[in-house]
Design a protein around this motif. Structure first.
Motif, PDB file in Angstrom:
ATOM      1  N   CYS A  80      90.774  22.789  52.732  1.00 60.25           N
ATOM      2  CA  CYS A  80      90.315  20.736  51.985  1.00 60.25           C
ATOM      3  C   CYS A  80      88.067  20.961  52.042  1.00 60.25           C
TER       4      CYS A  80
ATOM      5  N   LEU B 279      92.848  17.665  45.503  1.00 60.45           N
ATOM      6  CA  LEU B 279      93.405  16.219  45.946  1.00 60.45           C
ATOM      7  C   LEU B 279      94.051  16.197  47.089  1.00 60.45           C
ATOM      8  N   VAL B 280      94.005  15.021  48.568  1.00 63.05           N
ATOM      9  CA  VAL B 280      94.792  15.070  49.589  1.00 63.05           C
ATOM     10  C   VAL B 280      95.273  13.458  49.603  1.00 63.05           C
ATOM     11  N   PHE B 281      96.567  13.990  49.771  1.00 57.78           N
ATOM     12  CA  PHE B 281      97.154  12.413  50.162  1.00 57.78           C
ATOM     13  C   PHE B 281      97.407  12.707  51.779  1.00 57.78           C
ATOM     14  N   ILE B 282      97.677  11.564  51.954  1.00 53.90           N
ATOM     15  CA  ILE B 282      98.810  10.930  53.955  1.00 53.90           C
ATOM     16  C   ILE B 282      98.823  10.289  53.479  1.00 53.90           C
ATOM     17  N   THR B 283      99.930  10.209  55.035  1.00 51.49           N
ATOM     18  CA  THR B 283     100.685   9.465  55.034  1.00 51.49           C
ATOM     19  C   THR B 283     100.728   9.367  56.606  1.00 51.49           C
TER      20      THR B 283
ATOM     21  N   TRP C 286      87.073  16.521  54.554  1.00 54.36           N
ATOM     22  CA  TRP C 286      87.432  15.494  53.986  1.00 54.36           C
ATOM     23  C   TRP C 286      87.838  14.107  54.883  1.00 54.36           C
TER      24      TRP C 286
ATOM     25  N   VAL D 242      99.057  15.477  56.032  1.00 58.54           N
ATOM     26  CA  VAL D 242      98.425  15.805  54.999  1.00 58.54           C
ATOM     27  C   VAL D 242      98.688  17.063  53.873  1.00 58.54           C
TER      28      VAL D 242
END
Length: 281
Positions: free
Chosen positions: A221, A228-232, A258, A276
């Motif tokens: 990234c 598109l960056v998704f995180i938990t 990011w 991620v």
């Protein structure tokens, strides 16, 4: 180089039709091989092998144990265009003639009894930007790959590319509406390799920015504001480190990275971890 022509006139049983077969005998190693079977009739086969048993209509064997050898070779010099997968110029043509063929019947079957990793049953090659292997079907599977051993890490279909802007596997919907490009039946998505699209990020002293944010330093990234960056958030199994705050992400154009940040003024603890997922556009 001297050539010898032997011609045969072949009549039907009723003597109402005939064909001519020209056999060209050349020196060993000459272009075309020792013997050529020639037919100038535009609508006839130069050679037809027929059997009504379990044998082969045409069988080619090369007994050499070394070198790049060929059992049977087919080629064509035509430049005529085809309109679908069942038409067009063909070097080798395999055909099942009945519409009620049995299970696992095949127009062309490639079998390699070698057990090495690089052994291949069927290879398709195209010298330009076309398709090495192309499969088409009205309602089934255009290309189907199956790994049959349940206790081994086999792969049904594998795609790879050396192109920096290419793709190992591309799934595309080619219709005019909104269809499905990729369908996954009865399984998860697994990532592997050195550059993974999904990974664990740890907030360290080196990558923290101020007190409430951390840089994601990853080639998947970095330098890409459009991914598109998704995180938990990850809860440490021992319960020692946990970031007890809502989080968000943004792209920092000055650093080309990011950033995960805590919303509000909550401190981001060192060694807090995040799952991620990166999706490229």
């Amino acid at each position: 180089m001297k050539k010898t022509f032997i011609s045969f006139i072949i009549f039907s049983a009723s003597l109402s039709a005939y064909g001519q077969l020209d056999v060209v005998v050349t020196e060993e190693g000459a272009p075309g091989g020792k013997v050529q079977i020639k037919n100038d009739d535009n609508n006839a086969n130069a050679f037809a092998g027929i059997t009504n048993g379990k044998g082969a209509g045409l069988y080619g064997l090369n007994t050499s144990m070394s070198g790049i050898v060929v059992g049977i070779r087919g080629s064509s010099a035509s430049i005529t265009h085809g309109s679908s997968a069942i038409s067009g110029v063909t070097g080798v043509y395999g055909l099942i003639t009945t519409a009620s063929a049995g299970d696992n019947s095949a127009g062309v079957r490639g079998i390699n009894n070698g057990t090495g990793f690089s052994s291949v049953g069927v290879i398709g090659y195209q010298a330009g930007s076309g398709r090495g292997v192309y499969g088409e079907t009205p309602s089934g599977f255009g290309v189907y790959g199956f790994a049959s051993e349940p206790d081994h890490a086999g792969v049904g279909v594998k795609g790879a590319t050396l192109g920096n802007y290419g793709a190992g596997v591309e799934a595309a919907y080619s219709g005019t509406g909104v269809g499905t490009a990729l369908q996954i039946d009865n399984g998860t998505i697994k990532v592997s390799g050195s550059n993974r699209a999904a990974f664990v990020h740890t907030a360290t002293v080196a990558n923290k920015i101020g007190t409430n944010s951390t840089d994601i330093d990853n080639p998947m990234c970095n330098g890409d504001p459009n991914c598109l960056v998704f995180i938990t958030q990850r809860l440490n199994p021992e319960g020692l480190i946990y970031n007890n705050s809502p989080v968000g992400v943004f792209y920092n154009s000055n650093r080309g990275k990011w950033v995960i940040f805590n919303e509000g003024t909550f401190l981001l603890p060192t060694n807090a971890q995040f799952n991620v997922l990166i999706i490229k556009q």
